[in-house]
Design a protein around this motif. Sequence first.
Motif, PDB file in Angstrom:
ATOM      1  N   TRP A 213       0.810  -1.224   0.000  1.00  0.00           N
ATOM      2  CA  TRP A 213       0.000   0.000   0.000  1.00  0.00           C
ATOM      3  C   TRP A 213       0.843   1.274   0.000  1.00  0.00           C
ATOM      4  O   TRP A 213       0.361   2.338  -0.381  1.00  0.00           O
ATOM      5  CB  TRP A 213      -0.954  -0.002   1.200  1.00  0.00           C
ATOM      6  CG  TRP A 213      -2.020  -1.045   1.104  1.00  0.00           C
ATOM      7  CD1 TRP A 213      -2.129  -2.182   1.838  1.00  0.00           C
ATOM      8  CD2 TRP A 213      -3.124  -1.065   0.189  1.00  0.00           C
ATOM      9  NE1 TRP A 213      -3.234  -2.919   1.449  1.00  0.00           N
ATOM     10  CE2 TRP A 213      -3.863  -2.245   0.448  1.00  0.00           C
ATOM     11  CE3 TRP A 213      -3.568  -0.199  -0.815  1.00  0.00           C
ATOM     12  CZ2 TRP A 213      -5.005  -2.580  -0.274  1.00  0.00           C
ATOM     13  CZ3 TRP A 213      -4.715  -0.531  -1.531  1.00  0.00           C
ATOM     14  CH2 TRP A 213      -5.419  -1.713  -1.255  1.00  0.00           C
ATOM     15  N   HIS A 214       2.116   1.167   0.402  1.00  0.00           N
ATOM     16  CA  HIS A 214       2.958   2.370   0.448  1.00  0.00           C
ATOM     17  C   HIS A 214       3.420   2.816  -0.939  1.00  0.00           C
ATOM     18  O   HIS A 214       3.974   3.890  -1.099  1.00  0.00           O
ATOM     19  CB  HIS A 214       4.187   2.122   1.348  1.00  0.00           C
ATOM     20  CG  HIS A 214       5.110   1.066   0.820  1.00  0.00           C
ATOM     21  ND1 HIS A 214       4.951  -0.265   1.122  1.00  0.00           N
ATOM     22  CD2 HIS A 214       6.193   1.146   0.002  1.00  0.00           C
ATOM     23  CE1 HIS A 214       5.893  -0.968   0.515  1.00  0.00           C
ATOM     24  NE2 HIS A 214       6.658  -0.133  -0.173  1.00  0.00           N
ATOM     25  N   THR A 215       3.190   1.958  -1.966  1.00  0.00           N
ATOM     26  CA  THR A 215       3.547   2.364  -3.330  1.00  0.00           C
ATOM     27  C   THR A 215       2.431   3.235  -3.912  1.00  0.00           C
ATOM     28  O   THR A 215       1.368   3.401  -3.306  1.00  0.00           O
ATOM     29  CB  THR A 215       3.801   1.140  -4.221  1.00  0.00           C
ATOM     30  OG1 THR A 215       2.631   0.317  -4.233  1.00  0.00           O
ATOM     31  CG2 THR A 215       4.974   0.317  -3.694  1.00  0.00           C
ATOM     32  N   GLY A 216       2.667   3.765  -5.100  1.00  0.00           N
ATOM     33  CA  GLY A 216       1.692   4.662  -5.716  1.00  0.00           C
ATOM     34  C   GLY A 216       0.444   3.953  -6.198  1.00  0.00           C
ATOM     35  O   GLY A 216       0.461   2.751  -6.490  1.00  0.00           O
ATOM     36  N   ALA A 217      -0.662   4.718  -6.308  1.00  0.00           N
ATOM     37  CA  ALA A 217      -1.949   4.156  -6.734  1.00  0.00           C
ATOM     38  C   ALA A 217      -1.844   3.515  -8.119  1.00  0.00           C
ATOM     39  O   ALA A 217      -2.393   2.434  -8.367  1.00  0.00           O
ATOM     40  CB  ALA A 217      -3.016   5.244  -6.731  1.00  0.00           C
ATOM     41  N   ASN A 218      -1.126   4.151  -9.030  1.00  0.00           N
ATOM     42  CA  ASN A 218      -0.990   3.628 -10.381  1.00  0.00           C
ATOM     43  C   ASN A 218      -0.261   2.285 -10.381  1.00  0.00           C
ATOM     44  O   ASN A 218      -0.644   1.346 -11.092  1.00  0.00           O
ATOM     45  CB  ASN A 218      -0.250   4.642 -11.258  1.00  0.00           C
ATOM     46  CG  ASN A 218      -0.518   4.402 -12.732  1.00  0.00           C
ATOM     47  OD1 ASN A 218      -1.656   4.380 -13.174  1.00  0.00           O
ATOM     48  ND2 ASN A 218       0.547   4.209 -13.485  1.00  0.00           N
ATOM     49  N   LYS A 219       0.762   2.197  -9.554  1.00  0.00           N
ATOM     50  CA  LYS A 219       1.538   0.953  -9.445  1.00  0.00           C
ATOM     51  C   LYS A 219       0.671  -0.170  -8.864  1.00  0.00           C
ATOM     52  O   LYS A 219       0.737  -1.325  -9.322  1.00  0.00           O
ATOM     53  CB  LYS A 219       2.771   1.195  -8.573  1.00  0.00           C
ATOM     54  CG  LYS A 219       3.794   0.085  -8.642  1.00  0.00           C
ATOM     55  CD  LYS A 219       5.108   0.504  -8.013  1.00  0.00           C
ATOM     56  CE  LYS A 219       6.143  -0.605  -8.184  1.00  0.00           C
ATOM     57  NZ  LYS A 219       7.450  -0.239  -7.626  1.00  0.00           N
ATOM     58  N   ILE A 220      -0.144   0.147  -7.881  1.00  0.00           N
ATOM     59  CA  ILE A 220      -1.031  -0.866  -7.287  1.00  0.00           C
ATOM     60  C   ILE A 220      -2.060  -1.333  -8.318  1.00  0.00           C
ATOM     61  O   ILE A 220      -2.341  -2.529  -8.444  1.00  0.00           O
ATOM     62  CB  ILE A 220      -1.734  -0.310  -6.028  1.00  0.00           C
ATOM     63  CG1 ILE A 220      -0.703  -0.067  -4.912  1.00  0.00           C
ATOM     64  CG2 ILE A 220      -2.820  -1.271  -5.529  1.00  0.00           C
ATOM     65  CD1 ILE A 220      -1.238   0.718  -3.728  1.00  0.00           C
ATOM     66  N   HIS A 221      -2.609  -0.378  -9.070  1.00  0.00           N
ATOM     67  CA  HIS A 221      -3.592  -0.715 -10.111  1.00  0.00           C
ATOM     68  C   HIS A 221      -2.981  -1.680 -11.137  1.00  0.00           C
ATOM     69  O   HIS A 221      -3.607  -2.681 -11.517  1.00  0.00           O
ATOM     70  CB  HIS A 221      -4.072   0.572 -10.784  1.00  0.00           C
ATOM     71  CG  HIS A 221      -5.052   0.363 -11.890  1.00  0.00           C
ATOM     72  ND1 HIS A 221      -6.276  -0.245 -11.702  1.00  0.00           N
ATOM     73  CD2 HIS A 221      -4.984   0.683 -13.214  1.00  0.00           C
ATOM     74  CE1 HIS A 221      -6.927  -0.295 -12.859  1.00  0.00           C
ATOM     75  NE2 HIS A 221      -6.165   0.259 -13.786  1.00  0.00           N
ATOM     76  N   ASN A 222      -1.755  -1.394 -11.576  1.00  0.00           N
ATOM     77  CA  ASN A 222      -1.084  -2.275 -12.537  1.00  0.00           C
ATOM     78  C   ASN A 222      -0.800  -3.646 -11.921  1.00  0.00           C
ATOM     79  O   ASN A 222      -0.903  -4.679 -12.596  1.00  0.00           O
ATOM     80  CB  ASN A 222       0.227  -1.642 -13.007  1.00  0.00           C
ATOM     81  CG  ASN A 222       0.005  -0.400 -13.852  1.00  0.00           C
ATOM     82  OD1 ASN A 222      -1.063  -0.222 -14.441  1.00  0.00           O
ATOM     83  ND2 ASN A 222       0.998   0.466 -13.916  1.00  0.00           N
ATOM     84  N   HIS A 223      -0.456  -3.650 -10.630  1.00  0.00           N
ATOM     85  CA  HIS A 223      -0.192  -4.902  -9.920  1.00  0.00           C
ATOM     86  C   HIS A 223      -1.439  -5.788  -9.907  1.00  0.00           C
ATOM     87  O   HIS A 223      -1.376  -6.988 -10.207  1.00  0.00           O
ATOM     88  CB  HIS A 223       0.250  -4.567  -8.491  1.00  0.00           C
ATOM     89  CG  HIS A 223       0.648  -5.752  -7.677  1.00  0.00           C
ATOM     90  ND1 HIS A 223       0.674  -5.728  -6.300  1.00  0.00           N
ATOM     91  CD2 HIS A 223       1.027  -7.007  -8.013  1.00  0.00           C
ATOM     92  CE1 HIS A 223       1.062  -6.907  -5.847  1.00  0.00           C
ATOM     93  NE2 HIS A 223       1.281  -7.705  -6.867  1.00  0.00           N
ATOM     94  N   VAL A 224      -2.574  -5.185  -9.597  1.00  0.00           N
ATOM     95  CA  VAL A 224      -3.842  -5.935  -9.550  1.00  0.00           C
ATOM     96  C   VAL A 224      -4.181  -6.494 -10.939  1.00  0.00           C
ATOM     97  O   VAL A 224      -4.544  -7.666 -11.077  1.00  0.00           O
ATOM     98  CB  VAL A 224      -4.983  -5.044  -9.010  1.00  0.00           C
ATOM     99  CG1 VAL A 224      -6.339  -5.742  -9.151  1.00  0.00           C
ATOM    100  CG2 VAL A 224      -4.734  -4.680  -7.545  1.00  0.00           C
TER     101      VAL A 224
END
Length: 317
Positions: A213-224
């Motif tokens: 969760w400490h990473t950026g929103a865009n990075k989390i979206h791509n991860h999902v």
Amino acid sequence: MRIVFMGTPDFAAVSLKALLEAGQQVVAVVTQPDKPKGRGKQVQAPPVKVLAEAYDLPVLQPTSVRTNEFLQIMQEINPECIIVVAYGKILPSELLDLPPKGCINVHASILPYYRGSAPIHWAIINGETETGVTTMYMDKGMDTGDMILKSYLSIGSEDTVGEIHDKLAAQGAELLLETTRLLEQNRTPRTPQNNDLATYAPMLKKENELIQWHTGANKIHNHVRGMNPWPVTYTTWGDKILKIWRTALPPQGNNAAEPGTVLETNSSGILVQAGQGQILIKELQLQGSKRMEAEQFLRGKQLLPGTVLGKEGGGDH
């Protein structure tokens, strides 16, 4: 042209079917041994084996491709070409050197980028906007052989690994047919890879599934996106695993909350603070429950604003 086809999952089955429908002479199929799968751990045949048997093709399932016994069988089959698509094991030099027209591989990336076992996953996780497939001559290295043909595919900002997988499987099959036509005519180009540009897509591990969760929103979206439908990202809600299937990037606002904090819940989804920006959870699955839309989930569960996801022992159920 006498072809031995080596492959295991659905991605490979698409290429095998294309070869068979095009009338290519596939004389044998080599695939991984049957394995237990699913909750019941029932033994299942790989998709390539299922397809091969439907076409009455001889199927070999060696536990190792490095034994003298297997190499002798392959010598007796005497293929002109071995085609390898997502087989799952490194081939020994004795096998690579056997067919006069070489061993040809279909790889799900634009080489030399994303060599390795999970190229589609990592391309999406890393936020790439383009990928593709490459056919190449195999050598002793990991996806290092001379390239034959390439085909490109755009990746949309909402595309999942499952969607891109299916598109690349079809694209790879088409590229393989064109490659076999060139092989038969002895007209295949050979372009060496630039090793200085090489990047890697290693096998996914359990720790790669955990949302940071400490990473950026865009990075989390791509991860999902890069883990849907397999193996699926997750976080924790208290002492339970919470799988995150689908997210969206809402208009970004300023918020000083701790990363992983639930900011708001409504019919659009569950708004969560990331390291930079916010992300909207659209589809999720609580441990012991089924996958569902966020709106449906919230009707049965009290996931309150202020709850911090990914924190051991935090939050209400």
